[in-house]
Design a protein around this motif. Structure first.
Motif, PDB file in Angstrom:
ATOM      1  N   ILE A  26      52.118  37.615 -35.373  1.00 30.07           N
ATOM      2  CA  ILE A  26      52.972  38.174 -36.427  1.00 30.07           C
ATOM      3  C   ILE A  26      52.191  39.264 -37.138  1.00 30.07           C
ATOM      4  CG2 ILE A  26      54.264  37.707 -38.534  1.00 30.07           C
ATOM      5  CD1 ILE A  26      54.740  34.889 -37.551  1.00 30.07           C
TER       6      ILE A  26
ATOM      7  N   THR B 224      56.412  40.792 -40.530  1.00 31.57           N
ATOM      8  CA  THR B 224      56.836  40.425 -41.874  1.00 31.57           C
ATOM      9  C   THR B 224      57.089  41.717 -42.642  1.00 31.57           C
ATOM     10  OG1 THR B 224      54.713  40.458 -43.064  1.00 31.57           O
ATOM     11  CG2 THR B 224      55.210  38.487 -41.758  1.00 31.57           C
TER      12      THR B 224
ATOM     13  N   VAL C 247      60.474  38.376 -39.406  1.00 36.41           N
ATOM     14  CA  VAL C 247      60.674  36.930 -39.444  1.00 36.41           C
ATOM     15  C   VAL C 247      60.261  36.292 -40.769  1.00 36.41           C
ATOM     16  CG1 VAL C 247      60.460  36.723 -36.946  1.00 36.41           C
ATOM     17  CG2 VAL C 247      58.413  36.514 -38.379  1.00 36.41           C
ATOM     18  N   ALA C 248      59.782  37.100 -41.730  1.00 37.95           N
ATOM     19  CA  ALA C 248      59.359  36.518 -43.003  1.00 37.95           C
ATOM     20  C   ALA C 248      59.382  37.566 -44.104  1.00 37.95           C
ATOM     21  CB  ALA C 248      57.961  35.919 -42.885  1.00 37.95           C
TER      22      ALA C 248
ATOM     23  N   LYS D   2      64.990  33.650 -44.991  1.00 47.29           N
ATOM     24  CA  LYS D   2      63.786  33.826 -44.188  1.00 47.29           C
ATOM     25  C   LYS D   2      62.600  33.228 -44.926  1.00 47.29           C
ATOM     26  CE  LYS D   2      65.262  37.724 -41.394  1.00 47.29           C
ATOM     27  NZ  LYS D   2      64.959  39.062 -40.841  1.00 47.29           N
TER      28      LYS D   2
ATOM     29  N   SER E 167      54.516  26.914 -36.192  1.00 51.78           N
ATOM     30  CA  SER E 167      54.747  28.330 -36.460  1.00 51.78           C
ATOM     31  C   SER E 167      56.042  28.807 -35.820  1.00 51.78           C
ATOM     32  CB  SER E 167      53.569  29.161 -35.938  1.00 51.78           C
ATOM     33  OG  SER E 167      52.367  28.790 -36.585  1.00 51.78           O
TER      34      SER E 167
ATOM     35  N   PHE F 227      59.004  30.239 -38.267  1.00 46.88           N
ATOM     36  CA  PHE F 227      59.409  31.644 -38.181  1.00 46.88           C
ATOM     37  C   PHE F 227      60.465  31.904 -37.129  1.00 46.88           C
ATOM     38  CE2 PHE F 227      55.008  31.596 -39.831  1.00 46.88           C
ATOM     39  CZ  PHE F 227      55.222  32.217 -41.045  1.00 46.88           C
TER      40      PHE F 227
END
Length: 358
Positions: free
Chosen positions: A131, A157, A186-187, A221, A349, A353
Protein backbone atom coordinates in the motif's frame (compact mmCIF):
# COMPACT_ATOMS: atom_id res chain seq x y z
CA UNK A 1 28.37 -20.28 6.15
CA UNK A 2 30.21 -22.61 3.82
CA UNK A 3 30.37 -22.42 0.05
CA UNK A 4 30.77 -25.15 -2.53
CA UNK A 5 31.56 -25.23 -6.20
CA UNK A 6 28.77 -24.20 -8.58
CA UNK A 7 26.44 -27.13 -9.11
CA UNK A 8 25.89 -26.33 -12.77
CA UNK A 9 24.01 -23.99 -15.09
CA UNK A 10 20.32 -23.33 -14.99
CA UNK A 11 18.36 -21.63 -17.77
CA UNK A 12 15.02 -20.12 -16.76
CA UNK A 13 12.19 -20.86 -19.19
CA UNK A 14 10.88 -17.31 -19.33
CA UNK A 15 14.28 -15.86 -20.16
CA UNK A 16 16.54 -16.03 -23.24
CA UNK A 17 19.29 -18.63 -23.27
CA UNK A 18 21.83 -15.91 -22.64
CA UNK A 19 20.21 -15.12 -19.29
CA UNK A 20 21.59 -18.09 -17.40
CA UNK A 21 22.69 -18.18 -13.81
CA UNK A 22 24.69 -20.45 -11.59
CA UNK A 23 23.21 -22.82 -9.02
CA UNK A 24 25.45 -22.50 -6.00
CA UNK A 25 25.46 -24.79 -2.97
CA UNK A 26 25.71 -22.78 0.24
CA UNK A 27 25.10 -23.32 3.91
CA UNK A 28 22.59 -20.85 5.34
CA UNK A 29 21.56 -21.76 8.87
CA UNK A 30 19.92 -18.51 9.96
CA UNK A 31 18.41 -15.35 8.60
CA UNK A 32 20.26 -13.08 6.18
CA UNK A 33 23.53 -14.18 4.56
CA UNK A 34 25.81 -12.94 1.78
CA UNK A 35 27.93 -14.79 -0.71
CA UNK A 36 30.11 -13.82 -3.66
CA UNK A 37 29.55 -15.20 -7.13
CA UNK A 38 31.35 -14.77 -10.45
CA UNK A 39 30.14 -11.92 -12.61
CA UNK A 40 28.80 -14.35 -15.23
CA UNK A 41 25.54 -14.77 -13.33
CA UNK A 42 22.40 -12.94 -14.31
CA UNK A 43 20.95 -10.36 -11.96
CA UNK A 44 17.44 -11.63 -12.64
CA UNK A 45 17.15 -14.85 -10.67
CA UNK A 46 19.22 -17.30 -8.67
CA UNK A 47 18.43 -20.77 -7.41
CA UNK A 48 19.81 -21.16 -3.90
CA UNK A 49 20.40 -24.55 -2.30
CA UNK A 50 21.67 -25.30 1.17
CA UNK A 51 24.14 -27.94 2.26
CA UNK A 52 24.12 -29.77 5.53
CA UNK A 53 26.24 -32.83 6.29
CA UNK A 54 27.13 -33.07 2.60
CA UNK A 55 23.45 -33.42 1.65
CA UNK A 56 22.09 -30.80 -0.74
CA UNK A 57 18.53 -29.70 -0.05
CA UNK A 58 16.43 -26.84 -1.42
CA UNK A 59 15.93 -23.93 0.96
CA UNK A 60 14.03 -21.86 -1.64
CA UNK A 61 15.42 -18.59 -0.43
CA UNK A 62 14.71 -15.88 -2.98
CA UNK A 63 17.24 -13.25 -3.92
CA UNK A 64 16.49 -9.79 -2.57
CA UNK A 65 19.22 -7.97 -4.44
CA UNK A 66 22.53 -8.30 -6.21
CA UNK A 67 25.38 -5.85 -5.70
CA UNK A 68 28.03 -5.49 -8.39
CA UNK A 69 31.61 -5.02 -7.21
CA UNK A 70 34.64 -4.37 -9.41
CA UNK A 71 35.13 -4.60 -13.17
CA UNK A 72 36.58 -7.04 -15.65
CA UNK A 73 37.28 -10.71 -14.91
CA UNK A 74 37.71 -10.06 -11.20
CA UNK A 75 34.31 -8.45 -10.63
CA UNK A 76 31.83 -10.16 -8.35
CA UNK A 77 28.16 -10.05 -7.39
CA UNK A 78 27.15 -9.94 -3.75
CA UNK A 79 23.85 -11.78 -3.29
CA UNK A 80 21.43 -10.78 -0.53
CA UNK A 81 18.97 -13.50 0.43
CA UNK A 82 15.44 -13.12 1.77
CA UNK A 83 15.52 -13.40 5.58
CA UNK A 84 13.04 -16.19 6.14
CA UNK A 85 14.47 -16.94 9.59
CA UNK A 86 15.55 -20.31 10.94
CA UNK A 87 11.90 -21.33 11.27
CA UNK A 88 11.17 -20.57 7.63
CA UNK A 89 8.89 -22.73 5.55
CA UNK A 90 10.52 -25.37 3.37
CA UNK A 91 7.98 -24.92 0.57
CA UNK A 92 8.50 -23.10 -2.70
CA UNK A 93 8.06 -19.33 -2.89
CA UNK A 94 4.53 -19.74 -4.27
CA UNK A 95 3.68 -22.02 -1.33
CA UNK A 96 5.20 -19.81 1.36
CA UNK A 97 3.09 -17.24 3.13
CA UNK A 98 3.05 -14.01 1.12
CA UNK A 99 3.55 -10.69 2.86
CA UNK A 100 1.51 -7.50 2.64
CA UNK A 101 3.28 -4.21 3.36
CA UNK A 102 0.55 -1.82 4.46
CA UNK A 103 2.73 1.31 4.42
CA UNK A 104 5.48 2.42 2.04
CA UNK A 105 6.24 6.02 1.09
CA UNK A 106 7.02 5.45 -2.59
CA UNK A 107 6.72 9.21 -3.21
CA UNK A 108 9.56 10.05 -0.81
CA UNK A 109 12.64 11.70 -2.26
CA UNK A 110 14.69 8.64 -1.30
CA UNK A 111 12.51 6.18 -3.25
CA UNK A 112 10.65 8.09 -5.95
CA UNK A 113 13.12 7.25 -8.74
CA UNK A 114 13.49 3.59 -7.74
CA UNK A 115 9.96 2.26 -8.12
CA UNK A 116 10.69 -0.50 -10.65
CA UNK A 117 13.64 -1.80 -8.61
CA UNK A 118 11.66 -1.68 -5.39
CA UNK A 119 8.78 -3.69 -6.83
CA UNK A 120 11.14 -6.28 -8.32
CA UNK A 121 12.95 -6.76 -5.03
CA UNK A 122 9.67 -6.86 -3.13
CA UNK A 123 8.39 -9.69 -5.31
CA UNK A 124 11.67 -11.56 -4.83
CA UNK A 125 11.23 -11.19 -1.06
CA UNK A 126 7.69 -12.62 -1.30
CA UNK A 127 6.04 -9.28 -0.58
CA UNK A 128 3.02 -9.76 -2.81
CA UNK A 129 1.04 -6.59 -2.10
CA UNK A 130 1.95 -3.09 -0.97
CA UNK A 131 0.00 0.00 0.00
CA UNK A 132 1.51 3.28 -1.17
CA UNK A 133 0.99 5.90 1.51
CA UNK A 134 -0.49 9.28 0.64
CA UNK A 135 0.59 12.06 3.00
CA UNK A 136 -0.59 15.08 0.99
CA UNK A 137 -2.85 15.74 -1.97
CA UNK A 138 0.13 15.53 -4.32
CA UNK A 139 1.59 12.31 -2.89
CA UNK A 140 -1.90 10.78 -2.76
CA UNK A 141 -2.22 11.40 -6.51
CA UNK A 142 1.15 9.73 -7.06
CA UNK A 143 0.10 6.78 -4.90
CA UNK A 144 -3.05 6.37 -6.99
CA UNK A 145 -1.06 6.52 -10.23
CA UNK A 146 1.32 3.85 -8.94
CA UNK A 147 -1.59 1.64 -7.90
CA UNK A 148 -3.23 1.97 -11.31
CA UNK A 149 0.07 1.08 -13.01
CA UNK A 150 0.42 -2.05 -10.83
CA UNK A 151 -3.09 -3.47 -10.38
CA UNK A 152 -3.46 -6.17 -7.78
CA UNK A 153 0.01 -5.47 -6.39
CA UNK A 154 0.02 -1.83 -5.30
CA UNK A 155 -2.83 0.04 -3.65
CA UNK A 156 -3.04 3.58 -2.30
CA UNK A 157 -4.12 5.68 0.62
CA UNK A 158 -5.17 9.32 0.34
CA UNK A 159 -4.84 11.85 3.11
CA UNK A 160 -2.87 14.62 4.76
CA UNK A 161 -0.20 13.82 7.35
CA UNK A 162 -0.31 15.96 10.51
CA UNK A 163 3.02 17.51 9.52
CA UNK A 164 1.32 19.00 6.47
CA UNK A 165 -1.91 20.04 8.18
CA UNK A 166 -1.01 23.73 7.85
CA UNK A 167 -1.60 23.44 4.09
CA UNK A 168 -4.94 21.65 4.47
CA UNK A 169 -7.59 23.89 2.88
CA UNK A 170 -10.95 23.52 1.10
CA UNK A 171 -9.30 22.74 -2.25
CA UNK A 172 -7.26 19.98 -0.60
CA UNK A 173 -10.40 18.53 0.91
CA UNK A 174 -12.18 18.60 -2.47
CA UNK A 175 -9.29 16.84 -4.18
CA UNK A 176 -9.07 14.17 -1.50
CA UNK A 177 -12.82 13.64 -1.72
CA UNK A 178 -12.42 12.73 -5.39
CA UNK A 179 -9.49 10.44 -4.63
CA UNK A 180 -11.44 8.59 -1.94
CA UNK A 181 -14.00 7.63 -4.59
CA UNK A 182 -11.37 5.60 -6.49
CA UNK A 183 -11.39 1.84 -5.83
CA UNK A 184 -7.59 1.74 -5.83
CA UNK A 185 -7.59 4.08 -2.81
CA UNK A 186 -8.19 1.69 0.05
CA UNK A 187 -7.84 3.96 3.09
CA UNK A 188 -8.26 7.49 4.42
CA UNK A 189 -4.91 8.84 5.60
CA UNK A 190 -2.15 8.96 6.56
CA UNK A 191 -3.84 11.23 9.06
CA UNK A 192 -3.67 11.89 12.78
CA UNK A 193 -1.77 13.94 15.32
CA UNK A 194 1.94 14.46 15.88
CA UNK A 195 2.92 16.68 18.80
CA UNK A 196 6.55 15.56 18.74
CA UNK A 197 7.85 18.15 16.29
CA UNK A 198 4.75 20.27 15.58
CA UNK A 199 5.56 21.12 11.97
CA UNK A 200 1.89 22.17 11.99
CA UNK A 201 0.30 23.57 15.12
CA UNK A 202 -1.77 21.19 17.23
CA UNK A 203 -4.88 23.22 16.39
CA UNK A 204 -4.41 22.94 12.62
CA UNK A 205 -3.60 19.25 13.02
CA UNK A 206 -6.87 18.67 14.85
CA UNK A 207 -8.87 20.51 12.18
CA UNK A 208 -7.39 18.45 9.35
CA UNK A 209 -7.74 15.24 11.35
CA UNK A 210 -11.37 15.90 12.22
CA UNK A 211 -12.34 16.35 8.58
CA UNK A 212 -10.57 13.20 7.52
CA UNK A 213 -12.19 11.27 10.34
CA UNK A 214 -15.60 12.38 9.14
CA UNK A 215 -14.80 11.21 5.62
CA UNK A 216 -13.76 7.79 6.87
CA UNK A 217 -17.26 7.41 8.28
CA UNK A 218 -18.83 8.73 5.06
CA UNK A 219 -16.77 6.61 2.66
CA UNK A 220 -16.70 3.50 4.86
CA UNK A 221 -13.00 3.19 4.10
CA UNK A 222 -10.57 2.33 6.90
CA UNK A 223 -8.32 4.90 8.51
CA UNK A 224 -4.54 4.81 8.16
CA UNK A 225 -3.64 6.53 11.41
CA UNK A 226 -0.60 8.38 12.76
CA UNK A 227 -0.10 9.19 16.44
CA UNK A 228 3.05 10.46 18.08
CA UNK A 229 3.16 12.10 21.51
CA UNK A 230 -0.53 12.93 21.19
CA UNK A 231 -2.29 9.94 22.70
CA UNK A 232 -4.95 11.74 24.75
CA UNK A 233 -6.21 14.07 22.00
CA UNK A 234 -5.89 11.31 19.40
CA UNK A 235 -7.91 8.87 21.50
CA UNK A 236 -10.54 11.45 22.34
CA UNK A 237 -11.07 12.44 18.70
CA UNK A 238 -11.27 8.84 17.54
CA UNK A 239 -13.75 7.64 20.14
CA UNK A 240 -16.94 9.13 18.60
CA UNK A 241 -16.09 8.22 15.00
CA UNK A 242 -15.29 4.64 15.95
CA UNK A 243 -18.68 4.56 17.66
CA UNK A 244 -20.13 5.72 14.32
CA UNK A 245 -18.55 2.78 12.51
CA UNK A 246 -15.05 3.97 11.58
CA UNK A 247 -12.27 1.36 11.65
CA UNK A 248 -8.60 1.39 10.86
CA UNK A 249 -4.98 0.70 11.73
CA UNK A 250 -2.77 2.70 14.05
CA UNK A 251 0.13 2.82 11.61
CA UNK A 252 3.71 2.48 12.84
CA UNK A 253 2.66 2.01 16.44
CA UNK A 254 5.50 2.97 18.79
CA UNK A 255 3.64 3.24 22.08
CA UNK A 256 3.47 1.14 25.21
CA UNK A 257 1.24 -1.69 26.31
CA UNK A 258 -1.40 0.55 27.91
CA UNK A 259 -1.77 2.58 24.71
CA UNK A 260 -1.96 -0.56 22.58
CA UNK A 261 -4.67 -1.98 24.81
CA UNK A 262 -6.62 1.28 24.64
CA UNK A 263 -6.56 1.26 20.82
CA UNK A 264 -7.49 -2.41 20.73
CA UNK A 265 -10.40 -1.79 23.09
CA UNK A 266 -11.68 0.82 20.62
CA UNK A 267 -11.60 -1.77 17.84
CA UNK A 268 -8.53 -0.43 16.06
CA UNK A 269 -5.75 -2.65 14.71
CA UNK A 270 -2.00 -2.14 15.18
CA UNK A 271 0.67 -1.76 12.49
CA UNK A 272 4.20 -2.95 13.32
CA UNK A 273 7.33 -1.61 11.60
CA UNK A 274 11.07 -1.99 12.03
CA UNK A 275 10.70 0.04 15.24
CA UNK A 276 10.11 -3.33 16.91
CA UNK A 277 13.67 -4.35 16.03
CA UNK A 278 15.19 -1.38 17.87
CA UNK A 279 16.44 -2.67 21.21
CA UNK A 280 16.62 0.86 22.66
CA UNK A 281 13.87 3.05 21.26
CA UNK A 282 11.52 0.15 20.63
CA UNK A 283 11.65 -1.48 24.04
CA UNK A 284 8.13 -0.38 25.07
CA UNK A 285 6.70 -1.76 21.84
CA UNK A 286 8.65 -5.00 22.21
CA UNK A 287 7.15 -5.46 25.67
CA UNK A 288 3.66 -4.61 24.44
CA UNK A 289 3.68 -6.89 21.40
CA UNK A 290 2.80 -10.19 23.14
CA UNK A 291 -0.38 -8.54 24.48
CA UNK A 292 -1.68 -7.75 20.97
CA UNK A 293 -3.98 -10.46 19.55
CA UNK A 294 -2.61 -12.01 16.38
CA UNK A 295 -5.80 -11.20 14.48
CA UNK A 296 -5.26 -7.47 15.09
CA UNK A 297 -1.69 -7.15 13.80
CA UNK A 298 -0.38 -5.80 10.48
CA UNK A 299 3.14 -5.61 9.08
CA UNK A 300 4.66 -2.59 7.35
CA UNK A 301 8.01 -1.06 6.51
CA UNK A 302 7.15 2.67 6.48
CA UNK A 303 9.88 2.77 3.82
CA UNK A 304 12.21 4.58 3.40
CA UNK A 305 12.25 5.01 7.18
CA UNK A 306 12.83 2.58 10.08
CA UNK A 307 15.27 0.17 8.49
CA UNK A 308 15.05 -3.08 10.51
CA UNK A 309 17.97 -3.28 12.89
CA UNK A 310 18.00 -7.07 12.83
CA UNK A 311 19.01 -7.02 9.16
CA UNK A 312 22.61 -8.14 8.91
CA UNK A 313 23.28 -6.06 5.80
CA UNK A 314 22.05 -2.55 5.19
CA UNK A 315 21.47 -1.37 1.63
CA UNK A 316 20.57 2.30 1.39
CA UNK A 317 17.12 3.21 2.62
CA UNK A 318 14.40 0.91 3.88
CA UNK A 319 12.10 -0.70 1.31
CA UNK A 320 9.28 -3.28 1.11
CA UNK A 321 11.76 -6.11 0.44
CA UNK A 322 12.90 -5.73 4.06
CA UNK A 323 9.49 -6.63 5.48
CA UNK A 324 10.54 -10.25 6.27
CA UNK A 325 12.89 -8.83 8.91
CA UNK A 326 9.95 -7.21 10.69
CA UNK A 327 8.02 -10.47 10.49
CA UNK A 328 10.99 -12.37 11.93
CA UNK A 329 11.24 -10.02 14.90
CA UNK A 330 7.51 -10.20 15.58
CA UNK A 331 7.64 -14.00 15.42
CA UNK A 332 10.51 -14.12 17.88
CA UNK A 333 8.86 -11.79 20.37
CA UNK A 334 5.51 -13.57 20.17
CA UNK A 335 7.04 -17.04 20.28
CA UNK A 336 5.38 -18.11 17.05
CA UNK A 337 6.42 -19.51 13.70
CA UNK A 338 7.25 -16.78 11.20
CA UNK A 339 4.92 -18.23 8.55
CA UNK A 340 2.08 -18.15 11.08
CA UNK A 341 2.77 -14.48 11.73
CA UNK A 342 2.92 -13.67 8.01
CA UNK A 343 -0.26 -15.56 7.15
CA UNK A 344 -2.23 -13.99 9.97
CA UNK A 345 -1.02 -10.43 9.39
CA UNK A 346 -1.50 -10.65 5.62
CA UNK A 347 -5.00 -12.00 6.13
CA UNK A 348 -5.75 -9.15 8.54
CA UNK A 349 -4.49 -6.59 6.04
CA UNK A 350 -6.46 -8.01 3.13
CA UNK A 351 -9.58 -8.01 5.24
CA UNK A 352 -9.07 -4.51 6.60
CA UNK A 353 -8.26 -2.88 3.26
CA UNK A 354 -10.40 -5.17 1.10
CA UNK A 355 -7.45 -6.41 -0.93
CA UNK A 356 -7.74 -9.38 -3.30
CA UNK A 357 -6.33 -12.73 -2.24
CA UNK A 358 -6.83 -15.30 0.48
Amino acid sequence: MSTAKPAGRHSFGQRDAEHETETLAIGCERRHRQLSLPTTISSWELLIVSTQAATVTRSDMSVVDLHHHGTGPECRWIVCITPYHRRMSKGTQSERAQLVDIGANFHSVQLVSLTAQLLTRARAANVAQMIATGTSAASSRLALELARANPGTVFATAGVHPHGAKSYDPSTFRELTELWKCPEVVAVGECGLDYNRNFSTPQTQRIAFEQQLSMAVATRKPLFLHCRDAFIDFHDMLTPVVADGARGVVHCFTGNRAEAEAFLAMGLDIGITGWVTDLQRGQALREALPAIPLDRLHLETDAPYLFPKNAETRRGHNEPANLPWVAASVAELMGRDVDEIIRACSSNSRRMFDLPGN
